[in-house]
Design a protein around this motif. Structure first.
Motif, PDB file in Angstrom:
ATOM      1  N   CYS A  86       2.265  -9.306   0.386  1.00  0.00           N
ATOM      2  CA  CYS A  86       1.197  -7.257   1.163  1.00  0.00           C
ATOM      3  C   CYS A  86       2.572  -6.981   1.915  1.00  0.00           C
ATOM      4  O   CYS A  86       2.725  -6.112   1.797  1.00  0.00           O
ATOM      5  CB  CYS A  86       0.155  -7.750   0.934  1.00  0.00           C
ATOM      6  SG  CYS A  86      -0.954  -8.886   0.294  1.00  0.00           S
ATOM      7  N   ASP A  87       1.913  -7.617   2.430  1.00  0.00           N
ATOM      8  CA  ASP A  87       3.265  -7.165   4.134  1.00  0.00           C
ATOM      9  C   ASP A  87       3.570  -8.109   4.453  1.00  0.00           C
ATOM     10  O   ASP A  87       4.020  -9.852   4.798  1.00  0.00           O
ATOM     11  CB  ASP A  87       2.354  -6.517   4.943  1.00  0.00           C
ATOM     12  CG  ASP A  87       0.652  -6.957   5.278  1.00  0.00           C
ATOM     13  OD1 ASP A  87       0.960  -8.412   5.607  1.00  0.00           O
ATOM     14  OD2 ASP A  87       0.248  -6.257   6.077  1.00  0.00           O
TER      15      ASP A  87
ATOM     16  N   TYR B 299       1.081  -8.247  12.243  1.00  0.00           N
ATOM     17  CA  TYR B 299       0.135  -9.557  13.533  1.00  0.00           C
ATOM     18  C   TYR B 299       0.851 -10.418  14.377  1.00  0.00           C
ATOM     19  O   TYR B 299      -0.156 -11.714  14.354  1.00  0.00           O
ATOM     20  CB  TYR B 299      -0.174 -10.250  12.014  1.00  0.00           C
ATOM     21  CG  TYR B 299      -0.613  -9.382  10.799  1.00  0.00           C
ATOM     22  CD1 TYR B 299      -1.971  -8.751  11.082  1.00  0.00           C
ATOM     23  CD2 TYR B 299       0.023  -9.679  10.191  1.00  0.00           C
ATOM     24  CE1 TYR B 299      -2.445  -7.875   9.352  1.00  0.00           C
ATOM     25  CE2 TYR B 299      -0.200  -8.050   8.817  1.00  0.00           C
ATOM     26  CZ  TYR B 299      -1.499  -7.557   8.133  1.00  0.00           C
ATOM     27  OH  TYR B 299      -1.404  -6.972   7.229  1.00  0.00           O
TER      28      TYR B 299
ATOM     29  N   GLY C 137      -7.500  -2.203  -5.420  1.00  0.00           N
ATOM     30  CA  GLY C 137      -5.943  -0.817  -6.319  1.00  0.00           C
ATOM     31  C   GLY C 137      -5.076  -1.861  -7.222  1.00  0.00           C
ATOM     32  O   GLY C 137      -4.774  -2.010  -7.746  1.00  0.00           O
ATOM     33  N   THR C 138      -4.771  -3.039  -6.891  1.00  0.00           N
ATOM     34  CA  THR C 138      -3.374  -3.719  -6.766  1.00  0.00           C
ATOM     35  C   THR C 138      -3.883  -4.749  -7.830  1.00  0.00           C
ATOM     36  O   THR C 138      -3.409  -5.228  -8.650  1.00  0.00           O
ATOM     37  CB  THR C 138      -3.100  -4.679  -5.490  1.00  0.00           C
ATOM     38  OG1 THR C 138      -2.701  -3.839  -4.128  1.00  0.00           O
ATOM     39  CG2 THR C 138      -1.552  -5.574  -6.137  1.00  0.00           C
TER      40      THR C 138
ATOM     41  N   GLY D 169      -7.513  -6.142   6.104  1.00  0.00           N
ATOM     42  CA  GLY D 169      -6.180  -5.390   4.520  1.00  0.00           C
ATOM     43  C   GLY D 169      -7.252  -6.514   3.028  1.00  0.00           C
ATOM     44  O   GLY D 169      -7.639  -5.712   2.542  1.00  0.00           O
ATOM     45  N   ILE D 170      -8.124  -7.551   3.440  1.00  0.00           N
ATOM     46  CA  ILE D 170      -8.484  -7.993   1.952  1.00  0.00           C
ATOM     47  C   ILE D 170     -10.369  -8.625   2.661  1.00  0.00           C
ATOM     48  O   ILE D 170     -10.713  -8.373   3.755  1.00  0.00           O
ATOM     49  CB  ILE D 170      -7.748  -9.053   1.548  1.00  0.00           C
ATOM     50  CG1 ILE D 170      -7.516 -10.206   2.513  1.00  0.00           C
ATOM     51  CG2 ILE D 170      -6.345  -8.449   0.880  1.00  0.00           C
ATOM     52  CD1 ILE D 170      -7.111 -11.192   2.043  1.00  0.00           C
TER      53      ILE D 170
ATOM     54  N   LYS E 129       0.622  -1.043   0.377  1.00  0.00           N
ATOM     55  CA  LYS E 129      -0.316  -0.300   0.058  1.00  0.00           C
ATOM     56  C   LYS E 129       0.848   1.586   0.160  1.00  0.00           C
ATOM     57  O   LYS E 129       0.201   2.124  -0.151  1.00  0.00           O
ATOM     58  CB  LYS E 129      -1.430  -0.273   0.685  1.00  0.00           C
ATOM     59  CG  LYS E 129      -2.081  -1.448   0.641  1.00  0.00           C
ATOM     60  CD  LYS E 129      -2.853  -1.390  -0.294  1.00  0.00           C
ATOM     61  CE  LYS E 129      -3.547   0.043   0.023  1.00  0.00           C
ATOM     62  NZ  LYS E 129      -5.102  -0.280  -1.506  1.00  0.00           N
TER      63      LYS E 129
ATOM     64  N   THR F 271      -8.959  -2.765  -1.310  1.00  0.00           N
ATOM     65  CA  THR F 271      -9.663  -1.670  -2.936  1.00  0.00           C
ATOM     66  C   THR F 271      -9.471  -2.223  -3.336  1.00  0.00           C
ATOM     67  O   THR F 271     -10.463  -1.472  -4.492  1.00  0.00           O
ATOM     68  CB  THR F 271      -8.187  -0.213  -2.708  1.00  0.00           C
ATOM     69  OG1 THR F 271      -7.522  -0.883  -3.058  1.00  0.00           O
ATOM     70  CG2 THR F 271      -8.712   0.288  -1.186  1.00  0.00           C
TER      71      THR F 271
ATOM     72  N   ASN G 292      -2.875  -0.784   6.388  1.00  0.00           N
ATOM     73  CA  ASN G 292      -1.669  -0.113   5.746  1.00  0.00           C
ATOM     74  C   ASN G 292      -1.369   1.447   4.718  1.00  0.00           C
ATOM     75  O   ASN G 292      -0.293   1.851   4.785  1.00  0.00           O
ATOM     76  CB  ASN G 292      -0.897  -1.585   4.689  1.00  0.00           C
ATOM     77  CG  ASN G 292      -0.729  -3.004   5.696  1.00  0.00           C
ATOM     78  OD1 ASN G 292       0.042  -2.156   6.262  1.00  0.00           O
ATOM     79  ND2 ASN G 292      -0.850  -3.870   5.408  1.00  0.00           N
TER      80      ASN G 292
END
Ligand code: PMP
Length: 363
Positions: A328-329, A334, A206-207, A256-257, A67, A204, A97
């Motif tokens: 992604c991260d 977490y 976007g990716t 996040g998803i 992100k 979102t 993120n």
């Protein structure tokens, strides 16, 4: 010449290092350090599937996630449109993120940063946001059609301030543009245009949308695109049913998803998606542990879900393909959850982790 196993040592005792020929040039500040992440071939999974499973190491971005790219693009978009002036405030609703990316970009560019996020997200992300100087409001996790949803609260907060902008990552297409202009072309270049499949999950969108747009157009339709969804998200059923937003059953440990609507970022590219996969949490958590054990890669549950989806895609497309997904991260965001025996037990996921990998659940 003696060999130490690590490096050759001359008789005089000086180490003779191999020259590093791929070192990147110096870059300017946080923004300059963004992008150009490595494409990592996952060795064990590639052997198992007979295809190359490649994962774009987005967790190596300077703010630690995929992100960062969208954060930079939405801020640049606000600047170019004259929506924000020096010293202003960026406000955003985020699972964390995008907020972390924005907090970095804001520090680097001299803006204030205000973040609204659902209070179901990990403490690590909230702590990091505050350490980066953001003002953080964790709020109850309610659906998008509720006025108290974190996005609408962020929008109202921005409206109440002078020289402030709500960057609206879900429906601001500067987000997908980041991936059309940077992530997609990087993947294409890293594989010399030999990309048979791409899959990832969406928050979102976007990716997925940006990379799908670039790869489909550049490959003239050759690259197959699969959307990967966690349980409780609507997009799997949307793709499978040809446009029905019905299935909201279930929930997921992934952060996040998952999405309940077709965002403006996804809308222009939804027809580019060839198929969808739904990945159960049991598979995602097992892959978190496998990636650590087999590859030494320490990433979060959405990255693991993506890798499970890439393996599924490889099986569907048959051997000898290049399949790409996104890491992604990092798992640092977490770890109090994913590596806690108590938390795994509370989610009914203890048995999803094979016996030989349980040693990693040390918290
Ligand atoms: N994984 C994680 C951990 C995220 O935070 C996000 C963004 N919310 C995504 C994946 C999905 O990215 P995008 O918003 O581009 O769909």
């Amino acid at each position: 010449m003696l060999s130490t196993g690590l490096t050759a040592v001359s008789k005089r005792g000086y180490a003779t290092f191999k020259p590093v020929i791929s070192a990147a040039k110096p870059v300017d500040g946080f923004v300059g350090a963004l992008g150009n992440t490595p494409l990592i071939r996952l060795k064990r999974l590639s052997e198992e599937t007979g295809s190359n499973i490649y994962a774009k190491g987005e967790y190596m971005n300077p703010g630690g996630s995929v992100k960062d790219r969208a954060a930079l693009y939405v801020v640049k978009d606000a600047e170019e449109k004259g929506l924000i002036k020096p010293g202003g405030t960026i406000v955003e609703g985020t699972a964390g993120n995008t907020g972390i990316g924005l907090a970095h970009v804001c520090r680097a560019k001299g803006y204030k940063c205000v973040i609204y996020m659902p209070n179901t997200q990990s403490q690590e992300k909230i702590d990091l946001l505050r350490m980066l100087g953001a003002e953080v409001y964790p709020v109850p996790a309610v659906a998008f059609d509720n006025p108290q949803n974190y996005n609408h609260q962020a929008a109202r907060h921005a409206e109440s301030l002078e020289n402030a902008v709500w960057t609206n990552q879900f429906d601001n297409t500067a987000n997908r543009q980041a991936h059309i202009e940077t992530t997609g072309p990087e993947i294409w270049k890293q594989l010399d245009g030999k990309v048979d499949g791409f899959t990832c999950a969406t928050g979102t969108g976007g990716t997925l949308a940006g990379i799908a747009r670039f790869l489909k157009e550049t490959s003239k339709g050759h690259t197959k695109i699969f959307l990967a969804d966690p349980p409780g998200s609507c997009l799997y059923s949307y793709i499978k049913s040809g446009g029905q937003l019905t299935d909201r059953s279930g929930s997921s440990i992934t952060e996040g998803i998952g999405q309940g609507r077709v965002t403006e970022n996804l809308k222009p590219d939804i027809e580019l998606i060839d198929d969808a996969l739904q990945i159960p949490d049991e598979e995602s958590i097992k892959m978190v542990y496998r990636l650590l054990d087999e590859e030494g890669i320490y990433v979060g549950a959405s990255s693991a879900l993506n890798v499970v989806a890439a393996v599924e895609m490889a099986k569907k497309l048959g051997p000898g393909k290049n399949i790409v997904t996104i890491l992604c991260d990092g798992a640092y965001r977490y770890q109090s959850r994913l590596f806690s025996k108590k938390w795994l037990e509370s989610k009914g996921l203890t048995d999803a982790i094979p016996e030989h990998l349980k040693k990693y659940a040390t918290l």
